[in-house]
Design a protein around this motif. Structure first.
Motif, short mmCIF file in Angstrom:
data_model
loop_
_atom_site.label_atom_id
_atom_site.label_comp_id
_atom_site.label_asym_id
_atom_site.label_seq_id
_atom_site.Cartn_x
_atom_site.Cartn_y
_atom_site.Cartn_z
N ALA A 5 -11.94 12.66 -5.23
CA ALA A 5 -12.24 12.06 -6.24
C ALA A 5 -11.37 12.20 -7.54
CB ALA A 5 -13.62 12.86 -6.99
N TYR A 6 -10.68 13.55 -7.48
CA TYR A 6 -9.58 13.98 -8.53
C TYR A 6 -8.36 12.90 -8.39
CZ TYR A 6 -6.08 16.38 -11.01
OH TYR A 6 -5.13 16.57 -11.98
N GLY A 7 -8.09 12.85 -6.85
CA GLY A 7 -6.77 12.00 -6.78
C GLY A 7 -7.14 10.69 -6.95
N PHE A 8 -8.30 10.12 -6.77
CA PHE A 8 -8.58 8.75 -7.23
C PHE A 8 -8.60 8.50 -8.41
CE2 PHE A 8 -11.76 5.22 -7.90
CZ PHE A 8 -11.10 4.27 -7.20
N ILE A 9 -9.05 9.29 -9.24
CA ILE A 9 -9.03 9.22 -10.64
C ILE A 9 -7.49 9.28 -11.31
CG2 ILE A 9 -9.61 10.39 -13.10
CD1 ILE A 9 -12.44 11.03 -11.82
N THR A 10 -6.80 10.21 -10.70
CA THR A 10 -5.38 10.28 -10.92
C THR A 10 -4.56 8.87 -10.70
OG1 THR A 10 -5.75 12.68 -10.80
CG2 THR A 10 -3.54 11.60 -11.01
N LEU A 11 -4.97 8.39 -9.36
CA LEU A 11 -4.11 7.42 -8.95
C LEU A 11 -4.41 6.10 -9.80
CD1 LEU A 11 -4.36 7.54 -5.12
CD2 LEU A 11 -2.43 7.27 -6.30
N THR A 35 0.84 -1.20 0.01
CA THR A 35 0.22 0.04 -0.08
C THR A 35 1.01 1.32 0.04
OG1 THR A 35 -1.81 -1.07 1.06
CG2 THR A 35 -1.80 1.22 1.23
N PHE A 36 1.97 1.26 0.83
CA PHE A 36 3.03 2.56 1.01
C PHE A 36 3.31 2.69 -0.48
CE2 PHE A 36 6.89 4.59 1.87
CZ PHE A 36 6.45 5.51 2.83
N THR A 37 3.92 1.46 -1.32
CA THR A 37 4.86 1.61 -2.41
C THR A 37 3.81 2.20 -3.32
OG1 THR A 37 4.41 -0.74 -2.69
CG2 THR A 37 6.52 0.15 -1.57
N PHE A 38 2.39 1.62 -3.47
CA PHE A 38 1.51 2.06 -4.51
C PHE A 38 1.19 3.51 -4.32
CE2 PHE A 38 -2.80 3.04 -5.50
CZ PHE A 38 -2.83 2.70 -7.07
N PHE A 39 0.97 3.90 -3.31
CA PHE A 39 0.66 5.55 -3.09
C PHE A 39 1.76 6.47 -3.12
CE2 PHE A 39 -3.14 4.07 -0.63
CZ PHE A 39 -4.20 4.57 -1.41
N PHE A 40 2.88 5.79 -3.01
CA PHE A 40 4.12 6.89 -2.89
C PHE A 40 5.42 6.68 -3.91
CE2 PHE A 40 2.52 7.33 1.63
CZ PHE A 40 2.18 8.51 1.48
N GLN A 41 4.61 6.11 -4.97
CA GLN A 41 5.49 6.13 -6.24
C GLN A 41 5.77 7.42 -6.86
OE1 GLN A 41 3.77 3.39 -9.05
NE2 GLN A 41 4.04 1.81 -7.56
N ARG A 42 6.82 7.73 -7.47
CA ARG A 42 7.07 9.13 -8.05
C ARG A 42 6.02 9.18 -8.94
NH1 ARG A 42 10.10 13.17 -6.83
NH2 ARG A 42 12.38 12.44 -7.01
N PRO A 43 5.49 8.65 -10.03
CA PRO A 43 4.62 9.22 -10.98
C PRO A 43 3.06 9.36 -10.39
CG PRO A 43 5.67 7.03 -11.72
CD PRO A 43 6.11 7.37 -10.44
N LYS A 44 2.83 8.86 -9.29
CA LYS A 44 1.72 8.84 -8.53
C LYS A 44 1.60 9.70 -7.43
CE LYS A 44 0.27 4.06 -9.91
NZ LYS A 44 -0.37 2.84 -9.46
N MET A 45 2.68 10.65 -7.31
CA MET A 45 2.46 11.47 -6.15
C MET A 45 1.56 12.61 -6.27
SD MET A 45 4.54 10.55 -3.81
CE MET A 45 4.54 11.77 -2.69
N LYS A 46 1.15 13.15 -7.36
CA LYS A 46 0.06 14.21 -7.60
C LYS A 46 -1.24 13.60 -7.12
CE LYS A 46 -2.03 16.91 -11.09
NZ LYS A 46 -2.02 17.23 -12.43
N GLY A 47 -1.60 12.30 -7.67
CA GLY A 47 -2.74 11.82 -7.03
C GLY A 47 -2.82 11.34 -5.71
N THR A 48 -1.56 10.92 -5.23
CA THR A 48 -1.57 10.67 -3.75
C THR A 48 -1.65 11.92 -3.02
OG1 THR A 48 -0.14 8.92 -4.32
CG2 THR A 48 -0.04 9.60 -2.03
N SER A 49 -1.18 13.02 -3.37
CA SER A 49 -1.53 14.37 -2.43
C SER A 49 -2.89 14.86 -2.58
CB SER A 49 -0.41 15.49 -2.91
OG SER A 49 -0.40 15.70 -4.54
#
Length: 112
Positions: free
Chosen positions: A82-88, A46-60
């Motif tokens: 919702a925006y973060g979920f779609i981006t992630l 879970t931690f590695t999924f949320f805090f990958q470099r390309p997914k940092m915008k969606g995570t934030s």
């Protein structure tokens, strides 16, 4: 346990939206959803999924939305979530839609 927590989390989020963005139900749903995700795939994944470099915008955006919902601004928080979920999960949507399209090939469902 994890699937149950995710299911209850989604139920509480849906119920909170139906009750005109009730902040307590939305916050409880967010906590249940995230804890269920940890139970399903584990803390490290879970931690590695949320805090990958390309997914940092969606995570934030997603975690900022969760934090804003917890601070009792439910409408703004859910928009950010919702925006973060779609981006992630942007890369997952074609796979999910492809699976839903293949459901038409099942004999019983194709008649329906």
């Amino acid at each position: 346990i994890g699937v149950g927590l995710v299911g209850f989390g989604l139920f509480f989020i849906l119920f909170g939206v139906l009750l005109y963005f009730d902040s307590v139900l939305l916050a409880f749903g967010n906590i249940l959803f995230l804890s269920g995700l940890v139970f399903i795939i584990g803390f490290r994944r879970t931690f590695t999924f949320f805090f990958q470099r390309p997914k940092m915008k969606g995570t934030s955006f997603f975690f900022a939305g969760v934090l804003i919902v917890l601070m009792r601004w439910p409408l703004l928080g859910m928009l950010l979530e919702a925006y973060g979920f779609i981006t992630l999960f942007r890369s997952f949507f074609p796979v999910a839609f492809g699976f839903l399209g293949s459901l038409a090939n099942i004999p019983m469902l194709s008649k329906v």
